[in-house]
Design a protein around this motif. Sequence first.
Motif, short mmCIF file in Angstrom:
data_model
loop_
_atom_site.label_atom_id
_atom_site.label_comp_id
_atom_site.label_asym_id
_atom_site.label_seq_id
_atom_site.Cartn_x
_atom_site.Cartn_y
_atom_site.Cartn_z
N LEU A 31 0.83 -1.20 0.00
CA LEU A 31 0.00 0.00 0.00
C LEU A 31 0.87 1.25 0.00
O LEU A 31 0.60 2.21 -0.75
CB LEU A 31 -0.93 0.00 1.21
N MET A 32 1.91 1.27 0.81
CA MET A 32 2.80 2.42 0.84
C MET A 32 3.54 2.58 -0.49
O MET A 32 3.82 3.70 -0.94
CB MET A 32 3.80 2.29 1.98
N ASP A 82 3.50 5.87 -2.82
CA ASP A 82 4.72 6.53 -3.29
C ASP A 82 4.61 7.01 -4.73
O ASP A 82 5.26 7.98 -5.12
CB ASP A 82 5.91 5.57 -3.17
N ARG A 83 3.77 6.33 -5.51
CA ARG A 83 3.62 6.70 -6.93
C ARG A 83 2.90 8.03 -7.10
O ARG A 83 3.03 8.68 -8.14
CB ARG A 83 2.84 5.62 -7.67
N HIS A 84 2.11 8.39 -6.12
CA HIS A 84 1.25 9.58 -6.28
C HIS A 84 1.46 10.64 -5.20
O HIS A 84 0.96 11.76 -5.33
CB HIS A 84 -0.23 9.15 -6.27
N VAL A 85 2.13 10.27 -4.12
CA VAL A 85 2.20 11.16 -2.95
C VAL A 85 3.65 11.41 -2.57
O VAL A 85 4.27 10.59 -1.87
CB VAL A 85 1.43 10.55 -1.75
N PRO A 86 4.21 12.53 -2.99
CA PRO A 86 5.59 12.85 -2.58
C PRO A 86 5.68 13.41 -1.16
O PRO A 86 6.74 13.37 -0.55
CB PRO A 86 6.02 13.90 -3.62
N LYS A 130 0.82 6.01 7.64
CA LYS A 130 1.53 4.88 8.26
C LYS A 130 1.14 4.74 9.73
O LYS A 130 0.94 3.62 10.23
CB LYS A 130 3.04 5.10 8.13
N ARG A 131 0.99 5.85 10.42
CA ARG A 131 0.59 5.79 11.83
C ARG A 131 -0.82 5.24 11.98
O ARG A 131 -1.10 4.47 12.91
CB ARG A 131 0.70 7.18 12.47
N TRP A 132 -1.71 5.62 11.07
CA TRP A 132 -3.07 5.07 11.13
C TRP A 132 -3.08 3.58 10.84
O TRP A 132 -3.79 2.82 11.49
CB TRP A 132 -3.99 5.81 10.14
N LEU A 133 -2.30 3.17 9.85
CA LEU A 133 -2.24 1.75 9.51
C LEU A 133 -1.70 0.92 10.67
O LEU A 133 -2.15 -0.21 10.90
CB LEU A 133 -1.35 1.54 8.27
N GLU A 134 -0.75 1.47 11.39
CA GLU A 134 -0.11 0.73 12.48
C GLU A 134 -0.83 0.87 13.81
O GLU A 134 -0.46 0.21 14.79
CB GLU A 134 1.34 1.19 12.62
N SER A 135 -1.86 1.72 13.85
CA SER A 135 -2.58 1.95 15.11
C SER A 135 -3.26 0.66 15.57
O SER A 135 -4.00 0.03 14.81
CB SER A 135 -3.62 3.05 14.90
N PRO A 136 -3.03 0.22 16.82
CA PRO A 136 -3.63 -1.04 17.29
C PRO A 136 -5.13 -0.94 17.48
O PRO A 136 -5.70 0.15 17.54
CB PRO A 136 -2.92 -1.28 18.62
N GLY A 193 -14.26 1.25 8.99
CA GLY A 193 -14.76 2.20 9.98
C GLY A 193 -13.92 3.46 9.98
O GLY A 193 -14.36 4.51 10.43
N GLY A 194 -12.69 3.36 9.48
CA GLY A 194 -11.84 4.53 9.37
C GLY A 194 -12.25 5.40 8.20
O GLY A 194 -12.65 4.89 7.15
N VAL A 195 -12.16 6.71 8.35
CA VAL A 195 -12.57 7.65 7.30
C VAL A 195 -11.74 7.47 6.04
O VAL A 195 -12.25 7.52 4.92
CB VAL A 195 -12.46 9.10 7.82
N ILE A 196 -10.45 7.24 6.21
CA ILE A 196 -9.56 7.17 5.04
C ILE A 196 -9.44 5.76 4.47
O ILE A 196 -8.92 5.57 3.36
CB ILE A 196 -8.16 7.73 5.39
N SER A 197 -9.95 4.76 5.17
CA SER A 197 -9.80 3.37 4.72
C SER A 197 -10.37 3.10 3.33
O SER A 197 -9.73 2.42 2.52
CB SER A 197 -10.44 2.41 5.74
N PRO A 198 -11.58 3.60 2.99
CA PRO A 198 -12.09 3.34 1.64
C PRO A 198 -11.20 3.89 0.54
O PRO A 198 -11.03 3.26 -0.51
CB PRO A 198 -13.47 4.03 1.64
N LEU A 199 -10.62 5.08 0.75
CA LEU A 199 -9.73 5.66 -0.25
C LEU A 199 -8.47 4.82 -0.41
O LEU A 199 -8.02 4.55 -1.53
CB LEU A 199 -9.37 7.10 0.14
N LEU A 200 -7.91 4.37 0.71
CA LEU A 200 -6.72 3.52 0.66
C LEU A 200 -7.04 2.18 0.00
O LEU A 200 -6.24 1.64 -0.77
CB LEU A 200 -6.16 3.31 2.06
N ALA A 201 -8.21 1.63 0.31
CA ALA A 201 -8.63 0.36 -0.30
C ALA A 201 -8.78 0.51 -1.81
O ALA A 201 -8.37 -0.37 -2.57
CB ALA A 201 -9.94 -0.11 0.33
#
Length: 415
Positions: A153-154, A158-162, A171-177, A196-204
Amino acid sequence: MFETTSKTVPVTKEMVREAYRKVKSNKGAAGVDKESLADYEADLLNNLYVLWNRMSSGSYFPKPVRSVSIPKANGKKRVLGIPTVSDRIAQQVVKSYLEPRLEGEFANESYGYRPLKSQHQAVEAVHENVRQYAWVIDMDIKSFFDEVNHDLLMKALDRHVPEKWVKLYIKRWLESPAQQKDGTLIQKEGKGTPQGGVISPLLANLFLHYVLDKWLGKHYPEIAFVRYADDMVIHCSTEAETKQMLTAIRLRLAECKLSLSEEKTKMVYCRDYRRVQQDYGKKFDFLGFTFKPRTLPSKRGGLFVGYGCAISQKAQTRVIQVWKELNLHRRSDLTIQDIANEVNPQMRGVIKYYGKYKLWELQRLMRHFEFRLAKWVLNKYKSFKGSYSEAYKWIKYLKRSYPGMFYYWTIFKHV
């Protein structure tokens, strides 16, 4: 109001304010800190200032997500990860920042959680495709949100987000327990993005864009597909092509640290008046609709066998379960107007969504509700002496006198 001053990270206070407004409109439950949206708003300006200060200085760290299990139609449970209100706002800041950029990359065949795209559009695309393609792969990715590989995912990001700050927070959200009910923390092991995370659908969407959408477009341009988040239907022309495609998908998913749920993935033959019988399943579900051979009226008169969709049995079961849980027959303290006020919003949503195709098939569902309403009448009015026929007569009289009381009365004159 507070004013923006120069900070290390280009997160402005207006970005935080706008993110808060979106989170507020979406509502949502409290996170691990048990702070509701109303609690957060009790000291809104200070809370937004603290969040902005931390995000703009690079010192923002999210709290664990709260694990919540919700029942699925198959009797199993889906685990959601609910961030705190503050973390939802922070995620919305980054989502709003990234979404316009990523939208330009996503395939037209991807419909889930995207601006100006809807479930009905996805269903309509499948509806059009089954007329052209005789075969379908009804795909189910096994535990997708739990299995998303962080490194891959990271790499896609990297391809779109400098911007380093964006990737740092993601990364902190992904690693959050995830915090369980008993307070136990479940650590991530390099995979998973919580539903349930706000950004999860965009990352998916970004992850599956590279795993499947772009890959299919490059290597298999002759096939068609429709994807809504991790729910996907692939259309093929022949049996041999479908088998080859299914094998290729298994290999592709394995390369990307994913796998198919084999018991839920199947090949389907879309039989209609033009297509001969085949020894494969003839129906599949997508976004609450069942696609299968159906007897349809011809424009020239008469009937023919087509291939279309209507509300699925699973969706009907979910709707009925909501009505059962109301326990109307035990609530004789309510008036019938009270009941109408309670069920109309949900009933309006059901009819507007599922009534898009084969509206008349919802009549049976509404008859089920009317039966529960009749049970309420008999418990409320003992003078009917347990007679269902008298209860239905009373309901019929109300329909004539107050035709707009229940939403479904305005749609179905005779249920």
